[in-house]
Design a protein around this motif. Structure first.
Motif, PDB file in Angstrom:
ATOM      1  N   VAL A 426       0.659  -1.000  -0.125  1.00 24.58           N
ATOM      2  CA  VAL A 426      -0.023   0.001   0.021  1.00 24.58           C
ATOM      3  C   VAL A 426       0.892   1.213   0.086  1.00 24.58           C
ATOM      4  O   VAL A 426       0.459   2.236  -0.676  1.00 24.58           O
ATOM      5  N   LEU A 427       2.020   1.238   0.887  1.00 29.02           N
ATOM      6  CA  LEU A 427       2.722   2.467   0.874  1.00 29.02           C
ATOM      7  C   LEU A 427       3.387   2.674  -0.276  1.00 29.02           C
ATOM      8  O   LEU A 427       3.459   3.828  -0.977  1.00 29.02           O
ATOM      9  N   VAL A 428       3.793   1.889  -1.228  1.00 23.16           N
ATOM     10  CA  VAL A 428       4.761   2.089  -2.324  1.00 23.16           C
ATOM     11  C   VAL A 428       4.008   1.993  -3.698  1.00 23.16           C
ATOM     12  O   VAL A 428       4.510   2.149  -4.701  1.00 23.16           O
ATOM     13  N   HIS A 429       2.596   1.845  -3.341  1.00 23.60           N
ATOM     14  CA  HIS A 429       1.548   2.124  -4.455  1.00 23.60           C
ATOM     15  C   HIS A 429       2.058   0.837  -5.594  1.00 23.60           C
ATOM     16  O   HIS A 429       1.995   0.892  -6.831  1.00 23.60           O
ATOM     17  N   HIS A 430       2.127  -0.476  -4.939  1.00 22.83           N
ATOM     18  CA  HIS A 430       2.385  -1.538  -5.755  1.00 22.83           C
ATOM     19  C   HIS A 430       1.226  -1.886  -6.620  1.00 22.83           C
ATOM     20  O   HIS A 430       0.188  -1.680  -6.122  1.00 22.83           O
ATOM     21  N   PRO A 431       1.165  -2.305  -7.873  1.00 25.63           N
ATOM     22  CA  PRO A 431       0.159  -2.422  -8.951  1.00 25.63           C
ATOM     23  C   PRO A 431      -0.676  -3.457  -8.274  1.00 25.63           C
ATOM     24  O   PRO A 431      -1.867  -3.449  -8.677  1.00 25.63           O
ATOM     25  N   ASP A 432      -0.053  -4.450  -7.503  1.00 20.25           N
ATOM     26  CA  ASP A 432      -1.118  -5.569  -7.083  1.00 20.25           C
ATOM     27  C   ASP A 432      -1.556  -5.640  -5.675  1.00 20.25           C
ATOM     28  O   ASP A 432      -1.824  -6.475  -4.960  1.00 20.25           O
ATOM     29  N   ALA A 433      -1.550  -4.360  -5.304  1.00 22.36           N
ATOM     30  CA  ALA A 433      -1.667  -4.119  -3.731  1.00 22.36           C
ATOM     31  C   ALA A 433      -3.000  -4.482  -3.268  1.00 22.36           C
ATOM     32  O   ALA A 433      -3.403  -4.981  -2.103  1.00 22.36           O
ATOM     33  N   GLU A 434      -4.172  -4.213  -4.325  1.00 21.48           N
ATOM     34  CA  GLU A 434      -5.394  -4.484  -3.854  1.00 21.48           C
ATOM     35  C   GLU A 434      -5.608  -5.925  -4.091  1.00 21.48           C
ATOM     36  O   GLU A 434      -6.233  -6.665  -3.146  1.00 21.48           O
ATOM     37  N   ALA A 435      -5.115  -6.611  -4.941  1.00 19.50           N
ATOM     38  CA  ALA A 435      -5.263  -8.140  -5.039  1.00 19.50           C
ATOM     39  C   ALA A 435      -4.537  -8.906  -3.834  1.00 19.50           C
ATOM     40  O   ALA A 435      -5.059  -9.961  -3.219  1.00 19.50           O
ATOM     41  N   ILE A 436      -3.609  -8.277  -3.626  1.00 15.85           N
ATOM     42  CA  ILE A 436      -2.837  -8.931  -2.307  1.00 15.85           C
ATOM     43  C   ILE A 436      -3.587  -8.717  -0.930  1.00 15.85           C
ATOM     44  O   ILE A 436      -3.646  -9.540  -0.326  1.00 15.85           O
ATOM     45  N   LEU A 437      -4.075  -7.530  -0.872  1.00 15.11           N
ATOM     46  CA  LEU A 437      -4.736  -7.408   0.486  1.00 15.11           C
ATOM     47  C   LEU A 437      -6.086  -8.268   0.481  1.00 15.11           C
ATOM     48  O   LEU A 437      -6.662  -8.848   1.373  1.00 15.11           O
ATOM     49  N   ILE A 438      -6.585  -8.385  -0.613  1.00 10.27           N
ATOM     50  CA  ILE A 438      -8.127  -9.156  -0.742  1.00 10.27           C
ATOM     51  C   ILE A 438      -7.640 -10.747  -0.443  1.00 10.27           C
ATOM     52  O   ILE A 438      -8.496 -11.286   0.258  1.00 10.27           O
ATOM     53  N   SER A 439      -6.538 -11.178  -0.861  1.00 10.01           N
ATOM     54  CA  SER A 439      -6.203 -12.455  -0.708  1.00 10.01           C
ATOM     55  C   SER A 439      -5.828 -12.600   0.822  1.00 10.01           C
ATOM     56  O   SER A 439      -5.921 -13.619   1.451  1.00 10.01           O
ATOM     57  N   GLN A 440      -5.302 -11.557   1.458  1.00  6.83           N
ATOM     58  CA  GLN A 440      -4.868 -11.625   2.883  1.00  6.83           C
ATOM     59  C   GLN A 440      -6.186 -11.758   3.743  1.00  6.83           C
ATOM     60  O   GLN A 440      -6.110 -11.903   5.039  1.00  6.83           O
ATOM     61  N   LEU A 441      -7.389 -11.306   3.252  1.00 10.52           N
ATOM     62  CA  LEU A 441      -8.801 -11.271   3.999  1.00 10.52           C
ATOM     63  C   LEU A 441      -9.029 -12.739   4.142  1.00 10.52           C
ATOM     64  O   LEU A 441      -9.875 -13.144   5.150  1.00 10.52           O
ATOM     65  N   LYS A 442      -8.433 -13.799   3.483  1.00 14.71           N
ATOM     66  CA  LYS A 442      -8.782 -15.033   3.774  1.00 14.71           C
ATOM     67  C   LYS A 442      -7.616 -15.670   4.400  1.00 14.71           C
ATOM     68  O   LYS A 442      -7.262 -17.174   4.537  1.00 14.71           O
ATOM     69  N   ASP A 443      -6.418 -15.084   4.940  1.00 15.88           N
ATOM     70  CA  ASP A 443      -5.419 -15.672   5.489  1.00 15.88           C
ATOM     71  C   ASP A 443      -5.756 -16.456   6.859  1.00 15.88           C
ATOM     72  O   ASP A 443      -6.855 -16.337   7.472  1.00 15.88           O
ATOM     73  N   ALA A 444      -4.913 -17.530   6.916  1.00 12.71           N
ATOM     74  CA  ALA A 444      -5.457 -18.496   8.100  1.00 12.71           C
ATOM     75  C   ALA A 444      -5.173 -17.614   9.712  1.00 12.71           C
ATOM     76  O   ALA A 444      -5.892 -18.184  10.444  1.00 12.71           O
ATOM     77  N   ASP A 445      -4.364 -16.816   9.693  1.00  9.25           N
ATOM     78  CA  ASP A 445      -4.241 -16.029  10.895  1.00  9.25           C
ATOM     79  C   ASP A 445      -5.241 -14.928  10.879  1.00  9.25           C
ATOM     80  O   ASP A 445      -5.099 -13.810  10.268  1.00  9.25           O
ATOM     81  N   ILE A 446      -5.883 -14.716  11.958  1.00 11.11           N
ATOM     82  CA  ILE A 446      -7.243 -13.610  12.088  1.00 11.11           C
ATOM     83  C   ILE A 446      -6.530 -12.236  11.999  1.00 11.11           C
ATOM     84  O   ILE A 446      -6.906 -11.373  11.705  1.00 11.11           O
ATOM     85  N   LEU A 447      -5.108 -12.241  12.621  1.00 10.85           N
ATOM     86  CA  LEU A 447      -4.494 -11.075  12.869  1.00 10.85           C
ATOM     87  C   LEU A 447      -4.132 -10.336  11.341  1.00 10.85           C
ATOM     88  O   LEU A 447      -4.072  -9.068  11.311  1.00 10.85           O
ATOM     89  N   VAL A 448      -3.423 -11.191  10.627  1.00  6.84           N
ATOM     90  CA  VAL A 448      -3.140 -10.926   9.452  1.00  6.84           C
ATOM     91  C   VAL A 448      -4.643 -10.294   8.627  1.00  6.84           C
ATOM     92  O   VAL A 448      -4.773  -9.385   7.670  1.00  6.84           O
ATOM     93  N   GLN A 449      -5.778 -10.873   8.740  1.00  7.98           N
ATOM     94  CA  GLN A 449      -6.828 -10.582   8.052  1.00  7.98           C
ATOM     95  C   GLN A 449      -7.484  -9.291   8.780  1.00  7.98           C
ATOM     96  O   GLN A 449      -7.778  -8.312   8.081  1.00  7.98           O
ATOM     97  N   ASN A 450      -7.142  -8.715   9.787  1.00  2.00           N
ATOM     98  CA  ASN A 450      -7.418  -7.645  10.456  1.00  2.00           C
ATOM     99  C   ASN A 450      -6.859  -6.641  10.070  1.00  2.00           C
ATOM    100  O   ASN A 450      -7.296  -5.262   9.593  1.00  2.00           O
ATOM    101  N   LYS A 451      -5.351  -6.740  10.010  1.00  2.00           N
ATOM    102  CA  LYS A 451      -4.545  -5.750   9.565  1.00  2.00           C
ATOM    103  C   LYS A 451      -4.910  -5.519   7.897  1.00  2.00           C
ATOM    104  O   LYS A 451      -4.857  -4.317   7.319  1.00  2.00           O
ATOM    105  N   ALA A 452      -5.125  -6.459   7.059  1.00  2.00           N
ATOM    106  CA  ALA A 452      -5.244  -6.162   5.751  1.00  2.00           C
ATOM    107  C   ALA A 452      -6.773  -5.581   5.692  1.00  2.00           C
ATOM    108  O   ALA A 452      -6.781  -4.590   4.731  1.00  2.00           O
TER     109      ALA A 452
END
Length: 969
Positions: A426-452
């Motif tokens: 998000v900070l460096v405006h990566h072109p795949d930032a949105e897709a990466i955060l969406i995939s983290q919403l399904k992360d096995a760790d709930i803390l990773v999900q919340n931070k996403a």
């Protein structure tokens, strides 16, 4: 008679040649030159008065320390640096940005390293020590020697100086903080002058080559790096030379002997002469603080000294430096160097296996360095401001700036690394930032999900907004809190639904978010929270508006004085007094009517901002709230008569009639009173009173029937009601009591279906009753409820069912635990006492005799990220039996663990059976986001061709040692 010549005459009677005379003269001059450095000049000058000695022959002393700096000098003459455990790269950067704009000194506690201690014992001991006569005597030794006339003049003015200058102070971390940071309100110009004066004092003290001078140089570099270029040589000495000092001396004079670079041992070696002073090197913490200060100075310098930069980078290439120093150099250099050019940083990001992987702290610090560089070079000061605010020009993402293997962090086994990676994109405006955060919403760790979820708010795209609005509806409280944080940049309108959330923590997050935007819309929403049932929420509203303008904040403060609890009223009056200089005749202990009258008198007499206040008064909200409060008190009085008076009494009959005639919109008041009552309520309230107010309560009466047909009909009515609106907590509370004696399986199944979508305490308690039922199929229903909502605390309730006598119940419990995201279920809760059976756990089920139990345990362990479980699931995916392989592959796709991508692609390449191949391709679609799948992949082509495309994609993009993405999480 000729007398003998004298002896001396006899020696010199022989003529002396010119050559001998020249040699003798040269030898004499050489001896004199050798004697002078050896101290022979002392005998030559021993009779010369001291006052007549040339200045060059005097002993060199440090410059004198002014009286007003002696307290600070005494405190800084100690090595008290320590790591700031609450340091945040974002908070440090944001604070430095805001204070640079106002030219004020930032707080000390936002930096990586802080000086001082908060222990009261240390503070008191320092105060006593600094005032002892011995300290004053030693401090006087720092004064330069003066001639007689200057000494007389200074003696004459000494009394005047003592009466005007402050006494020597005792210092602690708090007093040091107050020394640089003014707590009172100052104008920007006054605050800037105050900061410059304090920095000048540090600059003056840093000229001393002592421990106090070194500490002053570090503080100067940290607090005002743009003006501290003169500290570079001092900080270099601390970083590379590790000077030693004599702790027994007051001025902590530095040692003159050379020290080994990066050595952490004391200067006094074993076997040395004990009579010599015990020299002590500066602590590693002080050295780390010097690295931090040096990097800040270099980051603010107009031109970075090449020699200093080379020293820092070359130090990273040394194999003998400690991990702690390497960590500090990573974070420091990232402030002015791209991470791709920082030596060894790329190697620290390598995943590798568990044997070759570098320490976790070093890997996290390498990722922190990338975040720091992203903040300093890509960060927007309005990063968390409303998205409607003007933003500066966005700097485009450049892959050459970053380590070539940074993308593999996305699949790192460390959850914190994955979290920081999402933030970095998000900070460096990566072109795949949105897709990466969406995939983290399904992360096995709930803390990773919340931070996403939080990072989606920073991303600021329309898709991110839609996802955030969906997260508001999640059953997990922590996820809704993160949604409130993520929605904050979008404005008050999007936070409005969260102000009515059932969780006080969510409402608290919403209040803090609303307080970040000073607007009438936010003020109206915060006004509704001033009457919140949580005291913490009320007080947070007052704290959040502390920086608001008076025309918006003062009406809210006056409203809080009238409606808030005691703590809220107290905070409001304090802030009101600070803003206006008066609080009138308002008393926080007065009755509500008296407070309302005092508030209105204050508004009129002191001409307070009335535009927004008049708007509130004209809306009639104040009058309506007064009526509601009085009506609540009236209904509460009737309710007390109903539960305390006998049924035959007049008070009971009168209360029953009054409550039976309340309008529908007041039913919620009565339900809240029932829900808060812990004593046993009369049955008449449920069987007679509530059915008259709401026909749906009549269905509960059917559940008390002795005929199973009536009970099934009543349960069916509850199910139909629950399809449109959730059952109220009072409804479910009564339902739980009725179901405690229910033995019909169909009634239980219908009731559990009716509460399946509700996730509050009463429905969870009903499910808890179900998992403890004597019928196994009812226990399974309870497991299914807990698995569908998947809160971590449910895993603790389900663990005992792993040893249930019914294996179907065990399987249902294992499935539910796998969805609860609580790693404690992996090994279970160990018993402290001995000679007891092992605690139930998922790992203990890996050796169960039932194959289905073993398989579900493996699947649950994989969902929780257990390495042993994931390895076993991979092994099952190559089983000779088709059914086992299909189940294993299906679980891989549902686990969310992207480390399964590589074995799935390898299986697809060799699989010849169509059914398992279809399941493998479906699992790959679940694990790999659409934005990262092969571009030429098409569902219309043959499955075998799809397998080839996946294999080519993997070998082309993710098989190299530095670009390997899917290495496990």
């Amino acid at each position: 008679m000729n007398s003998a010549p004298p002896r001396g005459h006899r020696l010199h009677s022989k003529p002396v040649s010119l050559k001998q005379f020249t040699s003798s003269l040269f030898l004499t001059g050489f001896l004199i030159c050798c004697a002078l450095p050896a101290g022979c000049q002392k005998s030559l000058l021993q009779n010369v008065p001291q006052a007549q000695l040339p200045v060059a022959l005097k002993e060199k002393v440090s410059p004198s320390i002014p009286e007003d700096l002696k307290g600070l000098q005494v405190y800084l003459s100690k090595d008290l640096w320590s790591r700031n455990d609450h340091w945040s790269a974002f908070q440090e950067w944001k604070t430095l940005q805001s204070h640079a704009a106002t030219k004020s000194t930032p707080p000390l506690d936002i930096h990586r390293w802080v000086f001082g201690t908060l222990k009261p014992d240390d503070i008191s001991s320092e105060a006593i020590k600094s005032e002892t006569p011995s300290d004053s005597a030693k401090a006087s030794e720092l004064v330069d020697s003066k001639d007689s006339t200057e000494a007389t003049a200074s003696t004459t003015d000494k009394r005047t100086v003592e009466t005007q200058s402050p006494k020597t102070e005792s210092w602690s971390f708090n007093s040091l903080q107050e020394f640089f940071i003014r707590s009172d309100s100052l104008s920007a110009e006054s605050d800037s002058r105050h900061s410059s004066d304090k920095i000048a004092r540090l600059k003056q003290l840093s000229k001393h080559d002592s421990l106090a001078g070194w500490n002053a140089a570090i503080l100067w570099a940290i607090l005002s790096p743009e003006t501290a270029s003169a500290t570079i040589p001092i900080l270099e000495k601390l970083v590379f030379d590790l000077p030693a000092f004599d702790p027994s001396k007051k001025n902590n004079a530095p040692a003159r002997q050379p020290l080994e670079l990066f050595s952490l041992e004391d200067s006094q070696k074993p076997g040395q002469d004990k009579s010599k002073p015990q020299l002590k090197q500066v602590s590693p913490a002080m050295k780390h603080a010097a690295i931090n200060g040096l990097s800040l100075v270099l980051a603010h310098a107009d031109a970075i000294p090449l020699a200093t930069k080379n020293k820092l980078t070359q130090a990273l290439q040394r194999p003998d430096i400690s991990i702690e120093i390497r960590i500090e150099l990573y974070c420091g250099l990232a402030r002015f160097m791209s991470p791709a050019n920082i030596p060894t940083l790329e190697q620290s990001l390598e995943v590798g296996n568990h044997k070759t992987r570098l320490p976790k702290t070093l890997r996290r610090s390498a990722m922190d360095a990338c975040l720091i560089h992203g903040l300093w070079f890509y960060g927007d000061p309005n990063l968390l401001a409303n998205t409607t605010a003007p933003q500066k020009e966005i700097r485009k993402f450049d892959s050459a700036v970053w380590p070539t293997n940074i993308m593999q962090v996305r699949w790192d086994s460390d959850s914190q690394m994955r979290t920081n990676f999402g933030y970095w994109t998000v900070l460096v405006h990566h072109p795949d930032a949105e897709a990466i955060l969406i995939s983290q919403l399904k992360d096995a760790d709930i803390l990773v999900q919340n931070k996403a979820i939080e990072h989606l708010g920073t991303l600021g795209t329309e898709t991110a907004l839609q996802l955030l609005q969906e997260q508001v509806k999640r059953p997990q409280e922590s996820s809704r809190i993160s949604a409130a944080i993520g929605l904050t940049p979008w404005g008050p309108h999007y936070l409005a639904p969260l102000t009515k959330d059932s969780s006080a923590s969510v409402r608290l997050a919403a209040a803090n978010g609303l307080g970040s935007t000073a607007s009438p819309e936010a003020a109206l929403l915060l006004r509704s929270l001033l009457n919140d049932r949580s005291t913490h929420v009320q007080t947070s509203v007052i704290d959040s508006i502390s920086q608001w303008p008076d025309e918006l904040a003062i009406p809210l403060l006056l409203e809080a004085i009238q409606e808030g609890v005691y703590k809220t009223r107290r905070k409001s009056i304090i802030q009101l007094t600070n803003r206006t200089g008066t609080s009138g005749s308002i008393s926080i202990e007065a009755s509500k009517a008296e407070r309302i009258a005092a508030v209105r008198e204050l508004v009129q007499s002191h001409n307070l901002p009335a535009g927004f206040w008049n708007q509130l008064l004209q809306s009639g909200m104040q009058k309506t709230k007064e009526v509601n409060q009085s009506r609540v008190a009236e209904i509460q009085a009737y309710f007390q008569d109903l539960i305390n008076q006998p049924r035959e009494s007049t008070q009971y009959q009168h209360a029953f009639r009054e409550l039976a005639n309340i309008p529908p919109h007041e039913l919620g008041i009565l339900e809240k009173l029932i829900l808060k009552t812990s004593i046993e309520l009369p049955n008449e309230i449920y069987t007679e009173l509530l059915p008259e107010l709401d026909p749906d309560y009549a269905a509960l009466n059917q559940l008390t029937s002795l005929h199973v047909t009536d009970r099934r009909q009543g349960a069916q009515q509850l199910l139909l009601k629950s399809q449109n609106v959730s059952l109220s907590p009072v409804f479910v509370k009564r339902l739980r009591k009725l179901m405690s004696n229910e033995q019909d399986r169909l009634v239980w199944r219908i009731v559990m279906s009716a509460i399946s979508k509700d996730n509050y305490d009463e429905s969870a308690q009903l499910a808890l009753l179900a998992i403890n039922h004597n019928w196994s199929d009812i226990r399974i229903l309870g497991c299914e409820y807990f698995g569908s909502h998947g809160l971590p605390q449910y895993a603790l309730w389900l663990l005992p069912l792993l040893n249930d006598k019914n294996e179907s119940v065990q399987i249902a419990a294992i499935k539910a635990i796998g969805h609860c995201h609580n790693p404690i279920a992996i090994s279970g809760i160990q018993n402290e006492t001995q000679n007891q059976t092992p605690a139930p756990s998922l790992r203990s089920k890996l050796t169960h005799s039932n194959q289905r139990v073993r398989f579900e345990a493996v699947a649950a362990l994989s969902r929780l990220g257990d390495v042993e479980g994931m390895q076993e699931l991979v092994r099952l995916s190559i089983d000779t039996r088709n059914s086992i392989r299909i189940d294993a592959v299906r679980e891989m796709g549902q686990s969310g663990q992207t480390r399964f991508v590589e074995p799935l692609i390898q299986m697809a390449w060799t699989e010849r059976n169509l059914t398992p191949l279809k399941e493998i391709l479906n699992s790959l679609d679940k694990l790999v986001p659409a934005s990262e799948r092969p571009a030429d992949l098409n569902a219309q082509i043959k499955h075998s061709e799809q397998a080839k495309i996946w294999m080519n994609w993997w070998q082309t993009h993710h098989s190299g040692p530095s670009t390997r993405l899917f290495t496990g999480r």
